[in-house]
Design an enzyme around this catalytic site. Structure first.
Site, PDB file in Angstrom:
ATOM      1  N   HIS A 263       0.825  -1.158  -0.248  1.00 13.36           N
ATOM      2  CA  HIS A 263      -0.159   0.027   0.102  1.00 13.36           C
ATOM      3  C   HIS A 263       0.990   1.349  -0.065  1.00 13.36           C
ATOM      4  O   HIS A 263       0.753   1.992  -0.900  1.00 13.36           O
ATOM      5  CB  HIS A 263      -0.862  -0.133   1.225  1.00 13.36           C
ATOM      6  CG  HIS A 263      -1.717   1.143   1.422  1.00 13.36           C
ATOM      7  ND1 HIS A 263      -3.131   1.284   1.181  1.00 13.36           N
ATOM      8  CD2 HIS A 263      -1.502   2.519   1.855  1.00 13.36           C
ATOM      9  CE1 HIS A 263      -3.552   2.250   1.373  1.00 13.36           C
ATOM     10  NE2 HIS A 263      -2.401   3.095   1.502  1.00 13.36           N
ATOM     11  N   GLU A 264       1.844   1.543   0.852  1.00 18.23           N
ATOM     12  CA  GLU A 264       2.776   2.515   1.017  1.00 18.23           C
ATOM     13  C   GLU A 264       3.486   2.631  -0.031  1.00 18.23           C
ATOM     14  O   GLU A 264       3.771   3.857  -0.815  1.00 18.23           O
ATOM     15  CB  GLU A 264       3.404   2.706   2.409  1.00 18.23           C
ATOM     16  CG  GLU A 264       2.637   2.463   3.675  1.00 18.23           C
ATOM     17  CD  GLU A 264       1.554   3.453   3.772  1.00 18.23           C
ATOM     18  OE1 GLU A 264       1.709   4.750   3.086  1.00 18.23           O
ATOM     19  OE2 GLU A 264       0.534   3.191   4.334  1.00 18.23           O
TER      20      GLU A 264
ATOM     21  N   HIS B  29       1.921   4.437  -2.795  1.00 16.50           N
ATOM     22  CA  HIS B  29       1.899   6.055  -2.663  1.00 16.50           C
ATOM     23  C   HIS B  29       3.205   6.383  -3.259  1.00 16.50           C
ATOM     24  O   HIS B  29       3.478   7.518  -3.866  1.00 16.50           O
ATOM     25  CB  HIS B  29       1.653   6.377  -1.376  1.00 16.50           C
ATOM     26  CG  HIS B  29       0.232   6.234  -0.710  1.00 16.50           C
ATOM     27  ND1 HIS B  29      -0.890   6.681  -1.129  1.00 16.50           N
ATOM     28  CD2 HIS B  29       0.030   5.813   0.312  1.00 16.50           C
ATOM     29  CE1 HIS B  29      -1.689   6.667  -0.503  1.00 16.50           C
ATOM     30  NE2 HIS B  29      -1.463   5.912   0.655  1.00 16.50           N
TER      31      HIS B  29
HETATM   32 MG    MG Z   1      -2.766   5.515   2.288  1.00 14.09          MG
END
Ligand code: MG
Length: 505
Positions: free
Chosen positions: A269-270, A273
């Protein structure tokens, strides 16, 4: 800077903007260090340092020289596409500083920092009444801020707009009503499925060492193409990503030594980003076009990697032998199917941060409905716990016994971040629509089976990352997929995936 800036006002403005951007990087460094390294007694000193940098940023936005240039830029004609987008982003970025009186900004700071400690205690003691007066004050301040920012009919629109530009409560309602209608019955069906296996025997009891978990997640984000010469991975209590510079993207994760799932998928997830920030066109650095365009698009990408890739059975099947290599003893009794099922334990739940990919959006919808009603006085603060329970019952079929697991569970309201949540659910919707388009040119499942994630990264680089903040979210979705945002891509993605996964009828 390589970008051609013909407009004289913007050419004068950009060096000043760069100072704001540099201070933003320094602010991010202080925040990263606070979460990753800070010794216990350094908190007050750090708060003072961060406050100082924040006040310098505000001063720069409000300096007469800069403000005049920003206002002048709004009337410029004959701009190219990038210049137009910069003018628009400056308008968005300055809205808060130029419309909300300084006294109100200071008051918000004071009210929210006091609220944090009270909330923390109220949550520990499961005592909403203790926090209610603070929440009342926060709601009043937010309404006042909305009135300065301006809105047509609903003050909540002005607040939403700060996190997801141009998003309205009406649009959220339209999308979220559709999502609810599809997902509430789907969750009921999944809950009844006999193929649902609760991960037993290897989650919550067996030890998975931190260093091995770290190697596995670094392997996965390496497959994603995250550039470790331009970023790092560290440990923090709540995983986050921050940008300290164009070539400095810091990811954090957390480790549960008896459960390898969370560090693995949250790192993906990170890194989602992080890939976005690493992929923005380098010439946009320190300009109003730098960085991802909105919270919703950012979350679309991070949740795509976390769920649509990280929890895809084909990818997990590829990862399975790698887990065995690291955990030969722990995995002796864990077959591939149990391993894959462990990432697909779907059930109605009370706590948002532990929610699975099917129920997650409903947690967000609950918060959207609460916020919209609170800001508009349709629910009073004193009735908020009861309203929360009723909505939980409607969406999940279960309700919290304690307010600490209900209305008090999230920190966001104590910061005055009203209007922040909806972008999370919106991200899921954007992501599913991107996936549908991506599948026209990328052999998605085939690549995942081989652990080949780069074609996905390259698709995002080309279609989304590189543009930074050039296009508004709705415009970007239209450009990439050829259609307006449509919630059915997301509900269809989940329905198809889980109908097949659990052989639902
Ligand atoms: Mg997030």
């Amino acid at each position: 800077m390589l970008m051609k800036i013909a407009n004289k006002t913007l050419a004068k403005l950009l060096p000043l903007y760069k100072e704001i951007s540099l201070l933003g990087n320094i602010q991010a460094l202080l925040g990263w260090d606070l979460n990753v390294n800070l010794p216990p007694q350094a908190a007050a000193g750090r708060a003072e340092q961060s406050g100082y940098v924040a006040s310098k940023i505000t001063q720069l936005w409000l300096s007469p020289e800069f403000r005049t240039l920003v206002e002048q830029s709004q009337t410029e004609k004959d701009l190219n596409q990038e210049e137009q987008a910069m003018v628009r982003n400056l308008k968005i970025g300055s809205k808060f500083f130029y419309n909300v009186p300084k006294e109100l900004i200071i008051k918000k700071e004071q009210v929210t920092s006091a609220a944090f400690m009270v909330w923390k205690q109220a949550k520990e003691e499961n005592d909403f009444k203790k926090f209610a007066p603070n929440l009342t004050k926060i709601m009043e301040i937010e309404k006042e801020i909305a009135s300065h920012l301006g809105y047509k009919t609903n003050p909540y629109d002005a607040l939403l707009d700060m996190y997801e530009p141009e998003l309205t409560a009406k649009e959220c309602e339209r999308l979220f009503t559709g999502v609810k209608k599809e997902l509430v019955p789907l969750i009921k069906k999944i809950s009844k499925s006999k193929e649902q296996k609760k991960p037993a025997g290897f989650i919550g009891t067996t030890q998975y060492s931190l260093s091995d978990q770290e190697k596995l997640l670094k392997f996965a984000i390496g497959l994603m193409g995250f550039d470790m010469t331009r970023g790092t991975v560290s440990v923090s209590p709540h995983p986050f990503t921050t940008q300290l510079g164009q070539h400095d993207i810091r990811l954090t994760t957390m480790y549960n030594l008896t459960d390898f799932r969370e560090s693995f998928t949250s790192a993906m997830h990170e890194a989602g980003h992080g890939l976005y920030e690493q992929g923005v066109s380098p010439e946009y650095n320190h300009t109003p076009l730098a960085g991802g365009v909105s919270l919703g698009i950012h979350e679309a990408l991070s949740r795509f990697w976390e769920n649509m890739v990280g929890k895809n059975p084909a990818f997990l099947s590829y990862m399975y032998p790698h887990f065995i290599a690291f955990y030969p003893d722990q995995f002796r009794m864990v077959d591939e199917s149990s391993f894959i099922h462990a990432f697909h334990h779907i059930r109605p739940s009370l706590i948002r941060i532990h929610a699975d990919e099917v129920t997650y959006s409903l947690h967000i919808i609950l918060r959207f409905e609460m916020e919209n009603a609170l800001v508009n006085g349709k629910i009073s603060v004193k009735d908020a716990p009861e309203a929360w329970r009723a909505k939980s019952k409607e969406l999940f079929g279960i309700e919290p016994e304690k307010d600490s697991e209900g209305v008090l569970q999230d920190v966001h309201w104590t910061y005055g971040s009203i209007g922040y949540f909806p972008a999370y659910a919106l991200g899921n919707l954007y992501g599913a629509q991107f996936l549908d388009t991506m599948k026209k040119t990328v052999k998605f499942e085939k690549e995942l089976e081989k652990g080949n994630l780069l074609p996905i990264k390259h698709w995002f680089d080309k279609n989304i990352h590189t543009y930074g903040s050039l296009y508004m979210p709705a415009e970007l979705v239209k450009k990439v997929t050829g259609k307006e945002l449509d919630y059915t891509y997301f509900t269809k993605y989940l329905t198809d995936k889980y109908t097949s996964f659990f052989s639902l009828k």
